[in-house]
Design an enzyme around this catalytic site. Structure first.
Site, PDB file in Angstrom:
ATOM      1  CG  HIS A 140      22.721 -13.270 -30.287  1.00  0.00           C
ATOM      2  ND1 HIS A 140      22.339 -12.168 -29.538  1.00  0.00           N
ATOM      3  CD2 HIS A 140      24.075 -13.217 -30.360  1.00  0.00           C
ATOM      4  CE1 HIS A 140      23.424 -11.485 -29.182  1.00  0.00           C
ATOM      5  NE2 HIS A 140      24.487 -12.112 -29.656  1.00  0.00           N
ATOM      6  CG  HIS A 155      29.859 -12.115 -32.073  1.00  0.00           C
ATOM      7  ND1 HIS A 155      29.760 -11.936 -30.707  1.00  0.00           N
ATOM      8  CD2 HIS A 155      30.801 -13.100 -32.252  1.00  0.00           C
ATOM      9  CE1 HIS A 155      30.587 -12.769 -30.105  1.00  0.00           C
ATOM     10  NE2 HIS A 155      31.237 -13.479 -31.006  1.00  0.00           N
TER      11      HIS A 155
END
Length: 216
Positions: free
Chosen positions: A162, A116
């Site tokens: 993450h 991302h």
């Protein structure tokens, strides 16, 4: 010299973050307010990013800047491919695999670097270049998009998929891809007023990524 110093500063920051990744992820998972979940999920889908890419592409076509369009398209197609390649090569598990973290997103791929962040950060060098060339006619497009990139990174931490170092690593990768894409334009002098062979490169990169994901 300035860019080299920035790169090494960010690289050292990644190394430093590795020592704090676990406690930071656990802390965020324990204090994240539930009412932010809908916004985080929207940011994680990257719908706004794709809409933004489409609008900027249309704006560049209307301006007759096909050379800058090529830079944009190459950046957003190369960054995810490189991120996925590094994910497979490094093989870092997601935080919830080994830590007491409940993810808010069902995901099975590896963590480092963040795809991302690589994708969204990849066009920041292009946007700065577009602003400097007067493409945005004084509109705060770069500032708006920079805030959006930060929010995307925070949303990835919020949903528990993450580590902070994944996000910084993805951002560095995206910025490098965007910078290289601009340098290629300057070196090979893309056509400014029409489509060319260079505009087929993003399709090849997308095809390569699909093959990589299928093999993985």
């Amino acid at each position: 010299m300035g860019k080299q110093r920035l790169f090494w500063t960010l690289f050292l920051a990644i190394l430093a973050l590795f020592f704090f990744d676990n406690p930071l992820v656990i802390l965020i998972a324990n204090v994240r307010p539930p009412f932010l979940a809908p916004a985080a999920k929207v940011l994680n889908q990257l719908y706004l990013a794709y809409v933004f890419f489409a609008l900027i592409s249309l704006w560049l076509i209307m301006k007759g800047r096909f050379d800058l369009l090529a830079v944009l398209l190459i950046s957003v197609s190369a960054a995810p491919l490189l991120a996925d390649t590094l994910k497979l090569a490094i093989g870092r598990p997601r935080p919830f695999v080994n830590l007491p973290v409940t993810p808010l997103e069902d995901i099975s791929s590896f963590a480092f670097p963040s795809g991302h962040m690589a994708l969204t950060s990849s066009i920041l060098p292009s946007l700065k270049n577009f602003r400097d060339e007067g493409i945005f006619e004084g509109l705060p497009v770069l500032q708006f998009y920079f805030v959006y990139v930060i929010l995307v990174g925070l949303s990835r931490l919020y949903v528990g998929v993450h580590f902070p170092s994944d996000l910084l690593g993805g951002a560095i990768l995206g910025l490098l891809v965007g910078d290289v894409s601009l340098r290629l334009k300057e070196r090979y002098h893309y056509k400014r007023d029409s489509f060319g062979v260079v505009h087929l490169i993003p399709l090849a990169l997308l095809g390569a990524r699909l093959m990589l994901l299928k093999l993985a």
